[in-house]
Design a protein around this motif. Structure first.
Motif, PDB file in Angstrom:
ATOM      1  N   UNK A 111       0.816  -1.213   0.000  1.00  0.00           N
ATOM      2  CA  UNK A 111       0.000   0.000   0.000  1.00  0.00           C
ATOM      3  C   UNK A 111       0.851   1.266   0.000  1.00  0.00           C
ATOM      4  N   UNK A 112       2.050   1.177   0.544  1.00  0.00           N
ATOM      5  CA  UNK A 112       2.925   2.352   0.557  1.00  0.00           C
ATOM      6  C   UNK A 112       3.389   2.730  -0.849  1.00  0.00           C
ATOM      7  N   UNK A 113       3.429   1.734  -1.735  1.00  0.00           N
ATOM      8  CA  UNK A 113       3.912   1.986  -3.094  1.00  0.00           C
ATOM      9  C   UNK A 113       2.784   2.261  -4.080  1.00  0.00           C
ATOM     10  N   UNK A 114       1.546   2.149  -3.623  1.00  0.00           N
ATOM     11  CA  UNK A 114       0.410   2.283  -4.534  1.00  0.00           C
ATOM     12  C   UNK A 114       0.413   3.582  -5.348  1.00  0.00           C
ATOM     13  N   UNK A 115       0.813   4.728  -4.786  1.00  0.00           N
ATOM     14  CA  UNK A 115       0.791   5.959  -5.588  1.00  0.00           C
ATOM     15  C   UNK A 115       1.640   5.888  -6.864  1.00  0.00           C
ATOM     16  N   UNK A 116       2.587   4.954  -6.907  1.00  0.00           N
ATOM     17  CA  UNK A 116       3.467   4.856  -8.071  1.00  0.00           C
ATOM     18  C   UNK A 116       2.934   3.894  -9.139  1.00  0.00           C
ATOM     19  N   UNK A 117       1.876   3.150  -8.829  1.00  0.00           N
ATOM     20  CA  UNK A 117       1.413   2.115  -9.754  1.00  0.00           C
ATOM     21  C   UNK A 117       0.795   2.687 -11.028  1.00  0.00           C
ATOM     22  N   UNK A 118       0.149   3.833 -10.925  1.00  0.00           N
ATOM     23  CA  UNK A 118      -0.532   4.389 -12.089  1.00  0.00           C
ATOM     24  C   UNK A 118      -1.747   3.559 -12.466  1.00  0.00           C
ATOM     25  N   UNK A 119      -2.298   3.783 -13.663  1.00  0.00           N
ATOM     26  CA  UNK A 119      -3.526   3.103 -14.060  1.00  0.00           C
ATOM     27  C   UNK A 119      -3.352   1.633 -14.412  1.00  0.00           C
ATOM     28  N   UNK A 120      -2.112   1.195 -14.729  1.00  0.00           N
ATOM     29  CA  UNK A 120      -1.911  -0.181 -15.187  1.00  0.00           C
ATOM     30  C   UNK A 120      -1.198  -1.061 -14.177  1.00  0.00           C
ATOM     31  N   UNK A 121      -0.528  -0.484 -13.208  1.00  0.00           N
ATOM     32  CA  UNK A 121       0.315  -1.252 -12.305  1.00  0.00           C
ATOM     33  C   UNK A 121      -0.458  -2.030 -11.262  1.00  0.00           C
ATOM     34  N   UNK A 122       0.305  -2.658 -10.354  1.00  0.00           N
ATOM     35  CA  UNK A 122      -0.322  -3.458  -9.311  1.00  0.00           C
ATOM     36  C   UNK A 122       0.686  -4.365  -8.641  1.00  0.00           C
ATOM     37  N   UNK A 123       0.287  -5.606  -8.399  1.00  0.00           N
ATOM     38  CA  UNK A 123       1.079  -6.545  -7.619  1.00  0.00           C
ATOM     39  C   UNK A 123       1.310  -7.815  -8.421  1.00  0.00           C
ATOM     40  N   UNK A 124       2.555  -8.299  -8.412  1.00  0.00           N
ATOM     41  CA  UNK A 124       2.915  -9.553  -9.073  1.00  0.00           C
ATOM     42  C   UNK A 124       3.508 -10.509  -8.053  1.00  0.00           C
ATOM     43  N   UNK A 125       3.028 -11.749  -8.066  1.00  0.00           N
ATOM     44  CA  UNK A 125       3.638 -12.818  -7.270  1.00  0.00           C
ATOM     45  C   UNK A 125       4.528 -13.632  -8.191  1.00  0.00           C
ATOM     46  N   UNK A 126       5.807 -13.733  -7.825  1.00  0.00           N
ATOM     47  CA  UNK A 126       6.775 -14.468  -8.621  1.00  0.00           C
ATOM     48  C   UNK A 126       7.527 -15.420  -7.702  1.00  0.00           C
ATOM     49  N   UNK A 127       8.706 -15.869  -8.123  1.00  0.00           N
ATOM     50  CA  UNK A 127       9.417 -16.804  -7.270  1.00  0.00           C
ATOM     51  C   UNK A 127      10.818 -17.085  -7.756  1.00  0.00           C
TER      52      UNK A 127
END
Length: 246
Positions: A59-75
């Motif tokens: 949530x702290x990084x949400x302002x940087x996501x813009x209209x297309x960004x979000x969260x990715x789970x990788x490994x």
């Protein structure tokens, strides 16, 4: 719920659309010759973290996501921790965040099915184009990721397919032809990314005291890989035209 996490990249730009927080989860059942994260293999490694604590960071990084960004789970492989992944994605969806699952598609069960119901986009590795090569260089049957892809197709989940281009192994016209034929029937496949093989990860293998299986292959030329990307787009278009379903 507690999960095992290798690391968190606050603002990533190569693991899905836009700017994203990328959570690298710990543990992987495969041993791919070109793996660039061998330090994620051990399912008992990494750091224990709760889904709530990770989401607080996101949530702290949400302002940087813009209209297309979000969260990715990788490994690693997120499918090894499907319940934890689902809880984290549930928190993301409740806040309207776009969710991406970066996976080899090598596993399947009911818990993974529940995870997919919270997934907006899947980045799916198709590592090879023959079953023999899959078993030799990844450690599973090619049927596993193809079964996973069929499940994504049935659910209408958008997919970006990725394959690493390794000189002398996957950089052939025959491999691209087979990949096009494999993917042509799937409407869910929106994009195919050919990624140039690199050897920056060799230092990780050295630090872990294990051999780098693909050290015998040269790094790929990014310009040549870009040319192959354009060539593959034509092959895929032809394969789909022959099926007359697009």
């Amino acid at each position: 719920m507690i999960g095992r996490i290798h690391s968190i990249q606050s603002l990533g730009t190569v693991d899905g659309p836009g700017v994203r927080t990328v959570v690298f989860m710990q543990g992987c059942p495969l041993r791919c010759g070109c793996c660039h994260n061998p330090d994620t293999w051990d399912p008992q490694g990494g750091e224990e973290m709760s889904a709530a604590d990770i989401f607080a960071k996101i949530k702290r990084f949400r302002p940087y996501f813009g209209p297309e960004g979000g969260v990715t789970l990788s490994g690693g492989e997120p499918l090894l921790q499907p319940e934890f992944a689902a809880e984290l994605f549930s928190l993301c969806k409740a806040e309207g965040l776009h969710t991406v699952l970066d996976t080899s598609g090598c596993l399947w069960n009911g818990k993974i099915e529940s995870l997919l119901s919270l997934t907006d986009l899947v980045l799916l590795d198709i590592k090879q184009t023959t079953n023999e090569a899959y078993r030799a260089y990844a450690g599973c049957s090619m049927e596993s990721p193809l079964f996973f892809l069929r499940q994504l197709e049935a659910r209408g989940i958008p997919v970006w397919v990725r394959q690493v281009i390794v000189p002398g192994l996957t950089d052939t016209a025959e491999n691209l032809e087979r990949l096009g034929i494999l993917l042509a029937p799937f409407r869910c496949v929106q994009k195919v990314e050919l990624l140039p093989f690199h050897k920056v990860c060799a230092v990780k293998y050295e630090k872990l005291g294990i051999p780098f299986p693909f050290d015998c292959y040269p790094a790929a030329d990014p310009a040549k890989t870009a040319d192959m990307q354009a060539e593959f787009a034509q092959k895929l278009a032809r394969a789909r035209a022959e099926l007359e379903i697009f």
